[in-house]
Design a protein around this motif. Structure first.
Motif: not given
Length: 119
Positions: A30-44
């Motif tokens: 595994v080279n890297d890992m990440a967390w993204y988030r997405q709220a309603p009406g907002i881009s990831r």
């Protein structure tokens, strides 16, 4: 390759939650890992990232409150979220760049997990 996320839920403002995501399958590394988030009406949006060397990146909105860590042996990433704010409410998605057993580098996404912070 699969990414299995766990954790999340509901917390009050000022509280804490922990998210974990584990990669499994035909993985060489595994080279890297990440967390993204997405709220309603907002881009990831990227929340935090860690590579196998332990280098980390945090979005300004979470720096000092969230901590990302990587366990190479378990091929997992943990996001410890402290001092939560209502603005942290979103679906959180795990992401990993993986070198597969077929010698391909590919980016995978896990299923989202809901984080809700009440005021």
């Amino acid at each position: 390759v699969q990414l299995q996320a766990s954790g999340g839920g509901v917390a009050q403002a000022g509280g804490s939650l922990r998210l974990t995501c584990a990669a499994s399958g035909m993985i060489l590394s595994v080279n890297d890992m990440a967390w993204y988030r997405q709220a309603p009406g907002i881009s990831r949006a990227l929340v935090a990232r860690v590579n196998k060397a332990g280098d980390t990146y945090y979005d300004d909105s979470v720096r000092g409150r969230f901590t990302i860590s990587f366990d190479n042996a378990k091929k997992s990433v943990t996001l410890q979220m402290n001092s939560l704010k209502p603005g942290d409410t979103a679906v959180y998605l795990c992401n990993a760049e993986v070198l597969t057993a077929m010698q391909f580098v590919h980016t995978y996404w896990g299923q989202g997990t809901q984080v809700t912070v009440s005021s």
